[in-house]
Design a protein around this motif. Sequence first.
Motif, PDB file in Angstrom:
ATOM      1  N   UNK A  52       0.087 -25.124  72.390  1.00 44.13           N
ATOM      2  CA  UNK A  52       1.217 -24.663  73.215  1.00 44.13           C
ATOM      3  C   UNK A  52       2.520 -25.327  72.768  1.00 44.13           C
ATOM      4  N   UNK A  53       2.413 -26.635  72.429  1.00 45.15           N
ATOM      5  CA  UNK A  53       3.610 -27.349  71.952  1.00 45.15           C
ATOM      6  C   UNK A  53       4.101 -26.713  70.650  1.00 45.15           C
ATOM      7  N   UNK A  54       3.142 -26.409  69.794  1.00 46.02           N
ATOM      8  CA  UNK A  54       3.489 -25.829  68.492  1.00 46.02           C
ATOM      9  C   UNK A  54       4.140 -24.448  68.678  1.00 46.02           C
ATOM     10  N   UNK A  55       3.598 -23.618  69.606  1.00 48.85           N
ATOM     11  CA  UNK A  55       4.144 -22.277  69.859  1.00 48.85           C
ATOM     12  C   UNK A  55       5.592 -22.374  70.352  1.00 48.85           C
ATOM     13  N   UNK A  56       5.803 -23.281  71.267  1.00 49.84           N
ATOM     14  CA  UNK A  56       7.148 -23.449  71.839  1.00 49.84           C
ATOM     15  C   UNK A  56       8.121 -23.909  70.757  1.00 49.84           C
ATOM     16  N   UNK A  57       7.616 -24.845  69.935  1.00 51.66           N
ATOM     17  CA  UNK A  57       8.445 -25.386  68.866  1.00 51.66           C
ATOM     18  C   UNK A  57       8.883 -24.268  67.916  1.00 51.66           C
ATOM     19  N   UNK A  58       7.931 -23.404  67.548  1.00 51.68           N
ATOM     20  CA  UNK A  58       8.261 -22.334  66.605  1.00 51.68           C
ATOM     21  C   UNK A  58       9.276 -21.365  67.220  1.00 51.68           C
ATOM     22  N   UNK A  59       9.113 -21.039  68.516  1.00 54.86           N
ATOM     23  CA  UNK A  59      10.033 -20.093  69.170  1.00 54.86           C
ATOM     24  C   UNK A  59      11.440 -20.691  69.264  1.00 54.86           C
ATOM     25  N   UNK A  60      11.474 -22.009  69.588  1.00 55.07           N
ATOM     26  CA  UNK A  60      12.781 -22.685  69.663  1.00 55.07           C
ATOM     27  C   UNK A  60      13.433 -22.722  68.281  1.00 55.07           C
ATOM     28  N   UNK A  61      12.652 -23.111  67.302  1.00 56.42           N
ATOM     29  CA  UNK A  61      13.114 -23.304  65.913  1.00 56.42           C
ATOM     30  C   UNK A  61      13.712 -22.005  65.357  1.00 56.42           C
ATOM     31  N   UNK A  62      13.063 -20.898  65.670  1.00 55.32           N
ATOM     32  CA  UNK A  62      13.481 -19.624  65.054  1.00 55.32           C
ATOM     33  C   UNK A  62      14.303 -18.760  65.987  1.00 55.32           C
ATOM     34  N   UNK A  63      14.780 -19.395  67.047  1.00 55.77           N
ATOM     35  CA  UNK A  63      15.724 -18.776  67.983  1.00 55.77           C
ATOM     36  C   UNK A  63      15.296 -17.397  68.434  1.00 55.77           C
ATOM     37  N   UNK A  64      14.127 -17.266  68.912  1.00 54.37           N
ATOM     38  CA  UNK A  64      13.729 -15.942  69.455  1.00 54.37           C
ATOM     39  C   UNK A  64      12.238 -15.788  69.475  1.00 54.37           C
ATOM     40  N   UNK A  65      11.856 -14.873  70.237  1.00 52.84           N
ATOM     41  CA  UNK A  65      10.434 -14.694  70.491  1.00 52.84           C
ATOM     42  C   UNK A  65       9.711 -14.150  69.244  1.00 52.84           C
ATOM     43  N   UNK A  66      10.200 -12.987  68.729  1.00 54.90           N
ATOM     44  CA  UNK A  66       9.465 -12.313  67.662  1.00 54.90           C
ATOM     45  C   UNK A  66       9.364 -13.158  66.383  1.00 54.90           C
ATOM     46  N   UNK A  67      10.514 -13.729  65.903  1.00 56.17           N
ATOM     47  CA  UNK A  67      10.362 -14.525  64.667  1.00 56.17           C
ATOM     48  C   UNK A  67       9.530 -15.795  64.913  1.00 56.17           C
ATOM     49  N   UNK A  68       9.727 -16.363  66.100  1.00 54.03           N
ATOM     50  CA  UNK A  68       8.949 -17.573  66.442  1.00 54.03           C
ATOM     51  C   UNK A  68       7.457 -17.275  66.452  1.00 54.03           C
ATOM     52  N   UNK A  69       7.105 -16.176  67.095  1.00 52.86           N
ATOM     53  CA  UNK A  69       5.676 -15.816  67.189  1.00 52.86           C
ATOM     54  C   UNK A  69       5.091 -15.580  65.802  1.00 52.86           C
ATOM     55  N   UNK A  70       5.890 -14.924  64.942  1.00 53.21           N
ATOM     56  CA  UNK A  70       5.408 -14.629  63.574  1.00 53.21           C
ATOM     57  C   UNK A  70       5.175 -15.932  62.821  1.00 53.21           C
ATOM     58  N   UNK A  71       6.129 -16.893  62.963  1.00 53.56           N
ATOM     59  CA  UNK A  71       5.981 -18.183  62.274  1.00 53.56           C
ATOM     60  C   UNK A  71       4.753 -18.915  62.801  1.00 53.56           C
ATOM     61  N   UNK A  72       4.637 -18.810  64.142  1.00 52.88           N
ATOM     62  CA  UNK A  72       3.503 -19.524  64.781  1.00 52.88           C
ATOM     63  C   UNK A  72       2.162 -18.983  64.274  1.00 52.88           C
ATOM     64  N   UNK A  73       2.089 -17.627  64.134  1.00 54.02           N
ATOM     65  CA  UNK A  73       0.850 -17.022  63.642  1.00 54.02           C
ATOM     66  C   UNK A  73       0.480 -17.602  62.280  1.00 54.02           C
ATOM     67  N   UNK A  74       1.501 -17.821  61.463  1.00 47.98           N
ATOM     68  CA  UNK A  74       1.259 -18.398  60.129  1.00 47.98           C
ATOM     69  C   UNK A  74       0.779 -19.841  60.226  1.00 47.98           C
ATOM     70  N   UNK A  75       1.503 -20.599  61.094  1.00 48.95           N
ATOM     71  CA  UNK A  75       1.145 -22.030  61.263  1.00 48.95           C
ATOM     72  C   UNK A  75      -0.299 -22.154  61.781  1.00 48.95           C
ATOM     73  N   UNK A  76      -0.638 -21.260  62.720  1.00 50.67           N
ATOM     74  CA  UNK A  76      -1.999 -21.299  63.310  1.00 50.67           C
ATOM     75  C   UNK A  76      -3.048 -21.101  62.219  1.00 50.67           C
ATOM     76  N   UNK A  77      -2.807 -20.162  61.343  1.00 52.79           N
ATOM     77  CA  UNK A  77      -3.793 -19.832  60.308  1.00 52.79           C
ATOM     78  C   UNK A  77      -3.870 -20.907  59.241  1.00 52.79           C
ATOM     79  N   UNK A  78      -2.794 -21.712  59.114  1.00 56.66           N
ATOM     80  CA  UNK A  78      -2.790 -22.695  58.018  1.00 56.66           C
ATOM     81  C   UNK A  78      -2.972 -24.112  58.559  1.00 56.66           C
ATOM     82  N   UNK A  79      -1.899 -24.625  59.193  1.00 58.92           N
ATOM     83  CA  UNK A  79      -1.941 -26.050  59.607  1.00 58.92           C
ATOM     84  C   UNK A  79      -2.990 -26.282  60.679  1.00 58.92           C
ATOM     85  N   UNK A  80      -2.940 -25.409  61.740  1.00 60.95           N
ATOM     86  CA  UNK A  80      -3.902 -25.620  62.837  1.00 60.95           C
ATOM     87  C   UNK A  80      -5.321 -25.323  62.402  1.00 60.95           C
ATOM     88  N   UNK A  81      -5.493 -24.366  61.495  1.00 61.21           N
ATOM     89  CA  UNK A  81      -6.831 -24.064  60.978  1.00 61.21           C
ATOM     90  C   UNK A  81      -7.414 -25.303  60.298  1.00 61.21           C
TER      91      UNK A  81
END
Length: 477
Positions: A52-81
């Motif tokens: 949840x912290x990571x999701x929020x961070x990505x949304x904040x970082x990329x100033x918006x829901x859609x780009x943040x979510x897309x970045x988060x999906x990538x992070x989930x598959x790589x770093x969190x995996x």
Amino acid sequence: MFSSVRTRLTLWYTAILGLILTIFAVAVNGVITYRFHSELDASLASAATVISVSLRHEIQEHHGRAPGEAMFAGVLKTIHAASFPRQAIVVYAKGRLVASKPGVEGEIESPPQPAGAVGWCDVRSRSGARLRLVSRSVFIPEAGVDYLIAVAEPIDRTQSQISFLRGVLLIAVPLALVLAAGAGYLLARKSLAPVAAMSRQVNRITAGKLGQRLTVANSQDELGDLATTFNGLLRRLDEAFEQQRRFMADASHELRTPIAVSRTAAEVMLSSPSRAEEEYREALGIVAAQMQRLTRVVNDMFTLALADAGAYTVQRHRFYLNDLLEEALLAARVLAAPRNVAVAGGPFEDAPYEGDEDLIRQLLLILLDNAVKYTPAGGRVDVRLEPGYIIRVADTGIGIAEDVQARIFDRFFRVDKARSRSAPGGGGGAGLGLAIANWIATVHGGKLEVESSSPGEGSVFRVTLPLNPSPTRQQPG
Ligand SMILES: Nc1ncnc2c1ncn2[C@@H]1O[C@H](COP(=O)(O)OP(=O)(O)OP(=O)(O)O)[C@@H](O)[C@H]1O
Ligand SMILES: [Mg+2]
């Protein structure tokens, strides 16, 4: 086999221990299972927090829901995996799949649980393994949406740890039980060994060896107590046997004398063909006197034997003790007159009593006979009756030394054997009078005692006859 205390003790002990160990194993199993599952839940919850912290961070970082979510999906598959390789993770936003990552057993199919749920779930997995799942709802203000984060992990590792523990318990509990049963059996054998030793010793004791005693290993413990109790019983039996032996010896001695005297008198008479009538008379006189003595001794012995066997039926009825006492005094005066002994007493006040009249008469005659017999000429015998009732027979006779006062109630006991046998008036007693008198007082719930006596100054005998005696069936002394 089960009749032995040792085996029964071991079986009981093992059964109780088995029950305790089973309860213990079930409890341990429950506690450990609960603990493993709660640990797993805690690790899933902390993974959900990281996500949840990571999701929020990505949304904040990329100033918006859609780009943040897309970045988060990538992070989930790589770093969190890489950080959570075993866990399957899904993130939904209002039913829309935002991102997902498979775990070792595949992916979580759909938002399976409501937010905040903890429980089991089915996964789209190759093996159909069970997963433990924690889901959580997170509101991210920058996105203005509620996200549902679910993290699930196979429980195979936890399960194998629990199975291992169960295996250990399944082996350890029966093993401990077998060892404890063996040790219990040895312990029971060791603690019961003194009993076996005691029973061997007891088996060796016969009527002739009543002087033997059991060895008391430890007088403080229960077995020592048992041995001491048994030794007490042996001592009492030994004394009783000894008393019987002495009684037999004394009795045969008492009977032998009159028989021997009579036989000698008869033989002397028969040794010569003719004798003067006077000589025959004299010899028959001796025989008659000895037979009289024999009759008395045999009668007394018979009374005591009946009393010993508890076969003497005491006939209780009402009568006046004062009448009986006055009647006994008359008899005593007849006995005392030729010996020049004065017998004083009476008249007495009315003394109603309930008891065996014949026995009480015998008791009084025994005491009066003794008082007259052991009082030299010129002496005096005094009889008193007190309410309650207490009868006192006092004489001014030869008295009894203190050290033998307790023994005069014993059968065949005479203070001075030679003198009492040759004493005039009664031909010398056998020493049974006071034993019988004592028994009579006892069966009437009373007692017979020497109140005072000193050699040369006379004696006082006291009989207590309570009015309401508790029924007793005592053995004579
Ligand atoms: N009044 C007494 N004064 C002195 N000695 C006594 C008196 N009464 C009893 N004794 C002593 O106690 C002994 C025991 O008495 P007990 O009446 O049992 O026997 P006994 O008189 O000798 O014989 P038995 O009564 O059988 O004819 C007597 O031998 C005697 O030595
Ligand atoms: Mg006597």
